[in-house]
Write a protein that holds these residues in place. Sequence first.
Motif: not given
Length: 383
Positions: A281-293, A316-321, A323-331
């Motif tokens: 699950f962690a690998v897949g979740y991190l892959t989604i974050i990396l892909l959308f960044s 910055d795009w990794l952090l934005f991605s 927080y977006t995956s968690l449904g939270q705003e980034f800055g």
Amino acid sequence: MVSGVWVRFAPKAGAFGGFVWIACRITVVVALVTVPFGYAITDLHTDILMGAGCGIAIGLGVGIRGGARSGTWTGILIGSIVGMVTALLAGLIPGDPFARLVPPILALAIGLIDGLRGSDLLGYRDIAREAFVVAMLLSLGLLPAWIVQGLFSRSFGVPGLTLVLGVFLMSTGTALAAGLLSHRRAGWRDTRPPLLLVLGASSIAVLIFVGMFSGAFEDAYGLSNIELGIWSGIYVLEISVVTVTAFLIGRWSMIWLEPRLRIYGYLADYLTVMWPPIGAFAVGYLTIILLFSGFYGMLDQFQVGAFDDAGAGIADWLLFSFYTSLGQEFGGAAPISVAARVLVGLHLILSAAWAVVLFAAVMSSIGPRLEQVARRHEEAQDD
């Protein structure tokens, strides 16, 4: 479970390496718990040193005697409690804390050990031996702080002997009090406390009054015999009350805590089964974050102004991605254009779908193995 007095298992090949591994884990965990807790109470490094030293020493003594099966977690639990309480008392007691610090810590440690399931402290001699061992460990734990403060080299003209002797004499009083509080326990062997234990418990009061009437204390403290007599009586009474209270708190706390903390031992078996799917699950979740960044960064390059307060680089795009995956705003960053909003929506849907789908797949695949673990735990409890 840890034995109340001595190790109950025979050494095997490679036992020394196992002891070293247990000792390293206990030392690291107890230090990580005790040191930050101590600095949250006081800024005196010696107080922190006392807390860490006592917690590590007693935790190692309990853990190594308990062996590889249960000694590690038992040592960590008792060592952490002793270390935190030592740091707390050292930070609260003004001036030189040793005279008032040792009795409660010694009694607390013995009470915690006595409250363990399977403890074999079933007689005055058992408790006296355990108190002696704990006193030795406590002296070793306090030794670094004694050296730093210079007390080990100037104890009434005898290098460190008075401090160490005082700890051991206090152990006899603690053992006597613990025995008197436990002698009605089922399986208790002794009908009355040994004479040597009674004499040892009385030795501190005897030494105080001998020093008082000999004039040694009057020369050292400038107080009259009457004042010293009142002070000595109050001090002996204080030690007695504190010892009894700390022992009972330690024993009752361990009796209450141990069955409730035992569930964490069961969780280890469940986590062993669930670790591979959790990693997947962690690998897949991190892959989604990396892909959308990458998608976010590419969209910002080709459509300037797609994001408000856009990032300046991949970090910055990794952090934005993330927080977006968690449904939270980034800055202050936010999607502005239609394409950016659609991309963020797809990201949220994919993240939620991944969590739901993988959870269902995991439960269907590892459900039988989790049931086997649960049955094994039930059989162990019945035994």
